[in-house]
Design a protein around this motif. Structure first.
Motif, PDB file in Angstrom:
ATOM      1  N   LYS A  29      -1.595   0.901  -1.367  1.00 41.64           N
ATOM      2  CA  LYS A  29      -0.211  -0.020  -1.725  1.00 41.64           C
ATOM      3  C   LYS A  29      -0.168  -1.017  -0.873  1.00 41.64           C
ATOM      4  O   LYS A  29       0.000  -2.153  -1.335  1.00 41.64           O
ATOM      5  N   GLU A  33      -0.441  -5.020  -1.599  1.00 41.37           N
ATOM      6  CA  GLU A  33       0.858  -6.105  -1.083  1.00 41.37           C
ATOM      7  C   GLU A  33       0.194  -6.931  -0.269  1.00 41.37           C
ATOM      8  O   GLU A  33       0.692  -8.255  -0.420  1.00 41.37           O
ATOM      9  N   SER A  34      -0.655  -6.858   0.384  1.00 41.73           N
ATOM     10  CA  SER A  34      -0.965  -7.722   1.588  1.00 41.73           C
ATOM     11  C   SER A  34      -2.194  -8.483   1.322  1.00 41.73           C
ATOM     12  O   SER A  34      -2.193  -9.711   1.860  1.00 41.73           O
TER      13      SER A  34
END
Length: 161
Positions: A29, A33-34
């Motif tokens: 996750k 996201e990054s």
């Protein structure tokens, strides 16, 4: 590594610990996201379930060691070594976007350097996407130098310790 506590620039306190297989979904996750900040030449195309299995295999195996930065219920960042820590090869460093620029990444790198030295290593290396200007500046500010290219989309960076 014993569980370690660090204080960020915003005065939040976070803990560092080794990742376990149960952390795989949270790592995925955070990486997804990054990843948009990397300007990857090739995006991550694995569905989250397959990507989680991929990380579970990494965490189960002997070739990867991952340090997590975490709070009570969340992983804020991680750094992964590939092969023996002594070799100083960093495969991944990701920080949750809302926690970037608070000192978490630089703290992880300092700890990584200390771990490499304790294991008898002499340098630290990382491969950075050529279009990841923020990552390149980050590593250069920590003393890593550009030493070459891998394919046409990665810059190899190294720091002698």
């Amino acid at each position: 590594m014993a569980e370690t506590t660090i204080t960020l620039k915003n005065k939040d306190t976070v803990k560092l610990r080794w990742a376990e297989v149960k952390d795989a979904a949270a790592i995925v996750k955070l990486e997804l996201e990054s990843a948009e900040y990397e300007n990857r030449a090739e995006p991550i195309n694995l569905p989250p379930g397959e990507f989680t299995k991929f990380w579970e295999e990494r965490l189960n195996g002997e070739n990867y060691k991952t340090v997590l930065v975490c709070g009570a219920n969340k992983i804020y960042g991680f750094l992964t070594f590939v092969n023996e820590i002594k070799l100083g090869q960093i495969l991944a460093l990701y920080i949750a976007p809302e926690y970037m620029r608070l000192g978490m990444g630089s703290n992880l790198m300092k700890i990584a350097e200390q771990m490499v030295l304790l294991k008898g290593g002499h340098s630290i290396e990382v491969d950075v996407e050529t279009k990841n200007s923020g990552g390149l500046i980050f590593y250069e500010n920590l003393g890593l130098k550009r030493i070459g290219y891998i394919n046409d989309h990665l810059i190899k960076m190294k720091k002698e310790l």
